[in-house]
Design an enzyme around this catalytic site. Structure first.
Site, PDB file in Angstrom:
ATOM      1  N   PHE A  97      -0.804  -1.401  12.461  1.00 53.31           N
ATOM      2  CA  PHE A  97      -1.741  -0.883  11.453  1.00 53.31           C
ATOM      3  C   PHE A  97      -2.144  -1.943  10.415  1.00 53.31           C
ATOM      4  CE2 PHE A  97      -3.850   2.214   8.916  1.00 53.31           C
ATOM      5  CZ  PHE A  97      -3.547   1.915   7.589  1.00 53.31           C
ATOM      6  N   ASN A 140      -2.687   2.431   3.473  1.00 57.42           N
ATOM      7  CA  ASN A 140      -2.213   3.781   3.810  1.00 57.42           C
ATOM      8  C   ASN A 140      -3.132   4.867   3.249  1.00 57.42           C
ATOM      9  OD1 ASN A 140       0.122   3.354   5.362  1.00 57.42           O
ATOM     10  ND2 ASN A 140       1.229   2.707   3.532  1.00 57.42           N
ATOM     11  N   ASP A 192       0.862  -1.196   0.000  1.00 55.16           N
ATOM     12  CA  ASP A 192       0.000   0.000   0.000  1.00 55.16           C
ATOM     13  C   ASP A 192       0.897   1.245   0.000  1.00 55.16           C
ATOM     14  OD1 ASP A 192      -0.817   0.290   3.577  1.00 55.16           O
ATOM     15  OD2 ASP A 192       0.979  -0.491   2.573  1.00 55.16           O
ATOM     16  N   THR A 198       3.550  -5.943   2.198  1.00 54.19           N
ATOM     17  CA  THR A 198       3.888  -4.880   3.158  1.00 54.19           C
ATOM     18  C   THR A 198       2.702  -3.960   3.464  1.00 54.19           C
ATOM     19  OG1 THR A 198       4.692  -3.528   1.319  1.00 54.19           O
ATOM     20  CG2 THR A 198       6.326  -4.857   2.512  1.00 54.19           C
TER      21      THR A 198
HETATM   22  O1  RIB Z   1       2.618  -0.165  10.736  1.00 54.68           O
HETATM   23  C1  RIB Z   1       3.465   0.085   9.646  1.00 54.68           C
HETATM   24  C2  RIB Z   1       2.830  -0.350   8.367  1.00 54.68           C
HETATM   25  O2  RIB Z   1       1.653   0.406   8.115  1.00 54.68           O
HETATM   26  C3  RIB Z   1       3.730  -0.112   7.132  1.00 54.68           C
HETATM   27  O3  RIB Z   1       3.511  -1.132   6.201  1.00 54.68           O
HETATM   28  C4  RIB Z   1       3.247   1.198   6.586  1.00 54.68           C
HETATM   29  O4  RIB Z   1       3.447   1.318   5.166  1.00 54.68           O
HETATM   30  C5  RIB Z   1       1.780   1.114   6.885  1.00 54.68           C
HETATM   31  O5  RIB Z   1       1.174   0.358   5.849  1.00 54.68           O
HETATM   32 CA    CA Z   2       2.924  -0.593   3.935  1.00 52.36          CA
END
Ligand code: RIB
Ligand code: CA
Length: 317
Positions: free
Chosen positions: A168, A43, A14, A127
């Site tokens: 997150f 994100n 993202d 990710t």
């Molecule tokens: O908590 C960090 C993660 O959340 C990372 O992958 C950042 O890009 C967000 O997606």
């Molecule tokens: Ca990310």
């Protein structure tokens, strides 16, 4: 990793500043053959992130498909990262326009196509929220054997960052992570335990800027922007979460890893999205992931600088 054969790799994320830097590392390393980029909401909203993915592919001169994933988590409502990564999800340096529109295939069908066509089992570096990967596992169980490893950024065995309990990506789609960790497919967990140690400081990324190639200057610009947000949260320097999920594939020697059974907690007003490792073996379950829990921070930064130098310019390490 076998240094002879290239490692077929799918980048799912993202983007997001740290996703983008993870993708720079992947594109810099000749041991990887990046087969596709797939996007997932997180994100920011999906359309913004897919556009960012196309721009990053253009910056890195990657002639690979970008396929759009799910717009919302499997069950939960979408929770975006607000302005954490800016209005576009990748605020800061101006990037080239995408060279081509997103693929007609969805992220999951693109992933399935890559898995079917690849002679070698494929690594998926995921990710963002794990929504696309979980959907792939549910939709194409017959392709599980073609996944060599799912290297994720998500969770935290000691703490969260979006709630006290949850990180997150995990909190965005806990059901997806649950499916993944119970799929039998090898999972590597780069949680906050390691990623909050993966910090780069301003004087260190000046060495990246000093490489004077377009990619390095863009990475420095992303870090300039990202630092503003993190400073408001009391961080000195920038925590590079997502790059851990890629760098640990080719430089495992700078990381500490342990095989654990990790449970994904789905319920509880304060516990949803918690990742709990069975350190004591009380669940009686075999390990279901390799948790990356430590890092040599200085070597991590050296690897990032070296990766950026591969796009031109002198090494200043
Ligand atoms: O908590 C960090 C993660 O959340 C990372 O992958 C950042 O890009 C967000 O997606
Ligand atoms: Ca990310």
């Amino acid at each position: 990793m076998d240094n002879q054969k290239k490692i077929p790799l799918i980048l799912d994320g993202d983007p997001g500043h740290d996703d983008a830097i993870a993708w720079v590392i992947a594109a810099s390393d000749p041991r990887f053959e990046i087969k596709a980029i797939t996007t997932v909401a997180g994100n920011q909203t999906l359309a913004k992130l897919t556009r960012n993915a196309g721009k990053i592919a253009a910056l890195l001169d990657l002639d690979i498909p970008v396929a759009e994933g799910r717009e919302v988590p499997l069950i939960a409502d979408l929770m975006t990262g607000g302005d954490y990564h800016g209005e576009t999800g990748l605020d800061g340096p101006v990037l080239p326009e995408p060279k081509y529109p997103p693929s007609e295939l969805s992220a999951v069908e693109m992933m399935a196509k890559v898995l079917r066509e690849s002679e070698e089992p494929v690594i998926i570096a995921a990710t963002g929220p794990q929504t696309n990967v979980a959907t792939l596992l549910l939709t194409h169980p017959e392709l599980k054997h073609k996944i060599r490893l799912i290297s994720t950024m998500g969770g935290g065995l000691r703490n969260g960052n979006w709630t006290s309990a949850a990180e997150f990506n995990l909190l965005n789609d806990p059901e997806a992570a649950y499916i993944e960790y119970h799929s039998g497919v090898p999972v590597q967990m780069c949680g906050l335990d390691v990623t909050e140690q993966a910090i780069i400081y301003p004087e260190e990324w000046e060495k990246i800027r000093a490489l004077h190639n377009p990619v390095a200057e863009t990475v420095a610009g992303w870090l300039d922007f990202f630092q503003i947000k993190l400073k408001d949260l009391g961080w000195e320097g920038v925590t590079l979460h997502d790059p851990c999920a890629v760098l640990s594939l080719v430089h495992p020697e700078i990381f500490e890893m342990h095989d654990y059974y990790v449970e994904i907690v789905l319920d509880g007003e304060y516990t949803r999205g918690l990742t709990m490792a069975d350190y004591k073996g009380t669940t009686g379950n075999k390990p279901n992931c390799t948790a990356v829990t430590g890092i040599d921070r200085e070597k991590f930064v050296e690897c990032l600088i070296e990766a950026c130098s591969r796009f031109g310019g002198k090494e200043t390490v």
